[in-house]
Motif scaffolding. Structure first.
Motif, PDB file in Angstrom:
ATOM      1  N   LEU A   1      45.940  23.890  40.694  1.00  0.00           N
ATOM      2  CA  LEU A   1      47.088  24.178  39.842  1.00  0.00           C
ATOM      3  C   LEU A   1      46.630  24.997  38.649  1.00  0.00           C
ATOM      4  O   LEU A   1      45.480  24.887  38.214  1.00  0.00           O
ATOM      5  N   GLY A   2      47.533  25.816  38.098  1.00  0.00           N
ATOM      6  CA  GLY A   2      47.106  26.582  36.942  1.00  0.00           C
ATOM      7  C   GLY A   2      48.220  27.358  36.281  1.00  0.00           C
ATOM      8  O   GLY A   2      49.343  27.443  36.779  1.00  0.00           O
ATOM      9  N   THR A   3      47.881  27.929  35.129  1.00  0.00           N
ATOM     10  CA  THR A   3      48.790  28.823  34.413  1.00  0.00           C
ATOM     11  C   THR A   3      48.433  30.264  34.755  1.00  0.00           C
ATOM     12  O   THR A   3      47.279  30.601  34.974  1.00  0.00           O
ATOM     13  N   LEU A   4      49.442  31.112  34.758  1.00  0.00           N
ATOM     14  CA  LEU A   4      49.227  32.526  35.022  1.00  0.00           C
ATOM     15  C   LEU A   4      50.266  33.319  34.221  1.00  0.00           C
ATOM     16  O   LEU A   4      51.276  33.717  34.765  1.00  0.00           O
TER      17      LEU A   4
ATOM     18  N   LEU B   1      42.738  27.605  34.188  1.00  0.00           N
ATOM     19  CA  LEU B   1      43.497  28.195  33.083  1.00  0.00           C
ATOM     20  C   LEU B   1      43.493  29.703  33.226  1.00  0.00           C
ATOM     21  O   LEU B   1      42.481  30.357  33.004  1.00  0.00           O
ATOM     22  N   GLY B   2      44.640  30.262  33.619  1.00  0.00           N
ATOM     23  CA  GLY B   2      44.821  31.696  33.488  1.00  0.00           C
ATOM     24  C   GLY B   2      45.150  31.987  32.039  1.00  0.00           C
ATOM     25  O   GLY B   2      46.010  31.333  31.440  1.00  0.00           O
ATOM     26  N   ILE B   3      44.460  32.970  31.446  1.00  0.00           N
ATOM     27  CA  ILE B   3      44.627  33.223  30.025  1.00  0.00           C
ATOM     28  C   ILE B   3      44.576  34.715  29.744  1.00  0.00           C
ATOM     29  O   ILE B   3      43.760  35.435  30.324  1.00  0.00           O
ATOM     30  N   GLY B   4      45.489  35.177  28.891  1.00  0.00           N
ATOM     31  CA  GLY B   4      45.545  36.589  28.543  1.00  0.00           C
ATOM     32  C   GLY B   4      45.936  36.773  27.099  1.00  0.00           C
ATOM     33  O   GLY B   4      46.277  35.811  26.396  1.00  0.00           O
TER      34      GLY B   4
ATOM     35  N   PRO C   1      30.970  22.693  33.353  1.00  0.00           N
ATOM     36  CA  PRO C   1      31.033  22.193  31.981  1.00  0.00           C
ATOM     37  C   PRO C   1      32.437  22.161  31.401  1.00  0.00           C
ATOM     38  O   PRO C   1      32.689  21.517  30.403  1.00  0.00           O
ATOM     39  N   ARG C   2      33.367  22.873  32.034  1.00  0.00           N
ATOM     40  CA  ARG C   2      34.776  22.812  31.665  1.00  0.00           C
ATOM     41  C   ARG C   2      35.579  23.369  32.819  1.00  0.00           C
ATOM     42  O   ARG C   2      35.035  23.913  33.779  1.00  0.00           O
ATOM     43  N   LEU C   3      36.922  23.252  32.723  1.00  0.00           N
ATOM     44  CA  LEU C   3      37.776  23.848  33.740  1.00  0.00           C
ATOM     45  C   LEU C   3      37.607  25.369  33.717  1.00  0.00           C
ATOM     46  O   LEU C   3      37.273  25.961  32.688  1.00  0.00           O
ATOM     47  N   PRO C   4      37.805  26.036  34.855  1.00  0.00           N
ATOM     48  CA  PRO C   4      37.575  27.477  34.911  1.00  0.00           C
ATOM     49  C   PRO C   4      38.641  28.282  34.176  1.00  0.00           C
ATOM     50  O   PRO C   4      39.818  27.920  34.159  1.00  0.00           O
TER      51      PRO C   4
ATOM     52  N   GLN D   1      35.517  32.601  34.853  1.00  0.00           N
ATOM     53  CA  GLN D   1      35.078  32.292  36.204  1.00  0.00           C
ATOM     54  C   GLN D   1      35.877  33.145  37.196  1.00  0.00           C
ATOM     55  O   GLN D   1      35.529  33.234  38.363  1.00  0.00           O
ATOM     56  N   ALA D   2      36.938  33.769  36.685  1.00  0.00           N
ATOM     57  CA  ALA D   2      37.756  34.681  37.477  1.00  0.00           C
ATOM     58  C   ALA D   2      38.361  35.722  36.547  1.00  0.00           C
ATOM     59  O   ALA D   2      38.423  35.535  35.328  1.00  0.00           O
ATOM     60  N   TRP D   3      38.799  36.816  37.146  1.00  0.00           N
ATOM     61  CA  TRP D   3      39.490  37.889  36.437  1.00  0.00           C
ATOM     62  C   TRP D   3      40.837  38.108  37.106  1.00  0.00           C
ATOM     63  O   TRP D   3      40.953  38.015  38.321  1.00  0.00           O
ATOM     64  N   VAL D   4      41.870  38.372  36.302  1.00  0.00           N
ATOM     65  CA  VAL D   4      43.232  38.530  36.812  1.00  0.00           C
ATOM     66  C   VAL D   4      43.775  39.896  36.415  1.00  0.00           C
ATOM     67  O   VAL D   4      43.596  40.335  35.271  1.00  0.00           O
ATOM     68  N   THR D   5      44.485  40.544  37.334  1.00  0.00           N
ATOM     69  CA  THR D   5      45.215  41.756  37.008  1.00  0.00           C
ATOM     70  C   THR D   5      46.536  41.769  37.761  1.00  0.00           C
ATOM     71  O   THR D   5      46.684  41.116  38.803  1.00  0.00           O
ATOM     72  N   THR D   6      47.492  42.527  37.228  1.00  0.00           N
ATOM     73  CA  THR D   6      48.760  42.784  37.926  1.00  0.00           C
ATOM     74  C   THR D   6      48.835  44.236  38.378  1.00  0.00           C
ATOM     75  O   THR D   6      49.858  44.667  38.899  1.00  0.00           O
ATOM     76  N   GLY D   7      47.752  44.985  38.173  1.00  0.00           N
ATOM     77  CA  GLY D   7      47.761  46.405  38.476  1.00  0.00           C
ATOM     78  C   GLY D   7      47.908  47.219  37.206  1.00  0.00           C
ATOM     79  O   GLY D   7      47.706  46.734  36.096  1.00  0.00           O
ATOM     80  N   ASP D   8      48.278  48.471  37.364  1.00  0.00           N
ATOM     81  CA  ASP D   8      48.441  49.386  36.233  1.00  0.00           C
ATOM     82  C   ASP D   8      49.919  49.518  35.913  1.00  0.00           C
ATOM     83  O   ASP D   8      50.681  50.120  36.682  1.00  0.00           O
TER      84      ASP D   8
END
Length: 300
Positions: free
Chosen positions: A69-72, A101-104, A167-170, A189-196
């Protein structure tokens, strides 16, 4: 390269009137992760039902057993690292260590002014994000912390016992600019994009692929500059915001073609929106579920 398939369920349904069933169904369909948007309201859905992300994920954690589960994504627009860290630590515990945790950095949407402030400029957002992420990282990995920053401070804060995930959630860091990509390389631990976004309205799918290729190359450089191998980061595409729009969800074959192209670019996870009738995310539910259960097998 293997590919994971995830979904995002917008927090629009009352929990006891269809909300719970969607999250349970996401687990039954075999999605890797089910995310939700962390907004106070969002675009065309602003004047309709919209619930809080973290309470929704807490309920989803108790309604599922295996589904991540996560935020995005979560942003500093209306969050503070101290309170967010406590909530995330608790959510990670309730879920048994299934939270990402998705974070921007956030944008100029309704969230940007909801607390009465003027919307921040892109530079101000980047400045705040550059302080927010490192502080949140420390809050989730240290039992006690005092830190005074320009924008965010923590005074004798305790986060005991810490996250279930160590050591913590990703963190899945959403970024396309140089400062955000450096944060992804350092803390993600990950990278997120929606494109350009510049080619969303007028670009072609081919132009989108080249833009995404360029983003991945820039991520690789950011990782190299920090002494990290870019292969260590998962690469997540939140679909629905490229010139293809909803076409990949029109049929199983269309999605397999879309997913294969982006897997070959280096993406390790594709996120598709749970269908919402009469919206930008409208799709046939049966086709959506067929994609969920059969697409990855066809990709091989």
């Amino acid at each position: 390269m293997s590919l994971r398939l995830s979904t995002v369920i917008l927090p629009r349904d009352r929990w006891h009137e269809g909300g719970r069933e969607k999250w349970r169904r996401a687990e039954e369909l075999g999605f890797h992760t089910a995310y939700t948007y962390d907004h106070l309201s969002w675009r065309t859905f602003r004047d309709g039902p919209w619930f809080g992300a973290l309470p929704t994920l807490t309920a989803a954690a108790t309604a599922t057993e295996r589904l991540r589960l996560g935020t995005l994504v979560t942003s500093p627009n209306f969050r503070h690292p101290v309170t967010l860290a406590k909530e995330l630590m608790s959510l990670d515990d309730i879920s048994g260590g299934r939270i990402t945790l998705g974070i921007g950095a956030g944008g100029n949407g309704f969230d940007a002014t909801a607390l009465g402030q003027e919307a921040w400029t892109p530079k101000e957002r980047a400045d705040r994000f550059g302080e927010f992420v490192p502080l949140l990282d420390r809050l989730l990995t240290e039992d006690a912390l005092t830190e005074r920053g320009t924008f965010y401070s923590a005074e004798e804060v305790r986060n005991i016992p810490g996250c279930v995930q160590r050591p913590r959630l990703p963190f899945a860091v959403a970024a396309t600019g140089p400062r955000g990509l450096r944060l992804a390389a350092r803390y993600g631990q990950a990278w997120v994009t929606t494109g350009d976004p510049k080619i969303f309205e007028t670009g072609t799918p081919e132009q989108s692929v080249e833009a995404l290729r360029g983003q991945i190359e820039k991520l690789g450089k950011a990782c190299a500059d920090t002494g990290r191998n870019v292969s260590e980061l998962d690469k997540i595409l939140l679909s629905g915001f490229t010139p293809d729009r909803g076409r990949p969800l029109q049929s199983l074959d269309a999605f397999v073609d879309f997913a294969g192209t982006h897997r070959d670019l280096g993406f390790t996870e594709i996120v598709i929106h749970w269908p919402i009738a009469d919206s930008d995310f409208a799709a046939d539910q049966a086709v959506f579920e067929k994609i969920a259960t059969e697409a990855l097998a066809q990709l091989g």
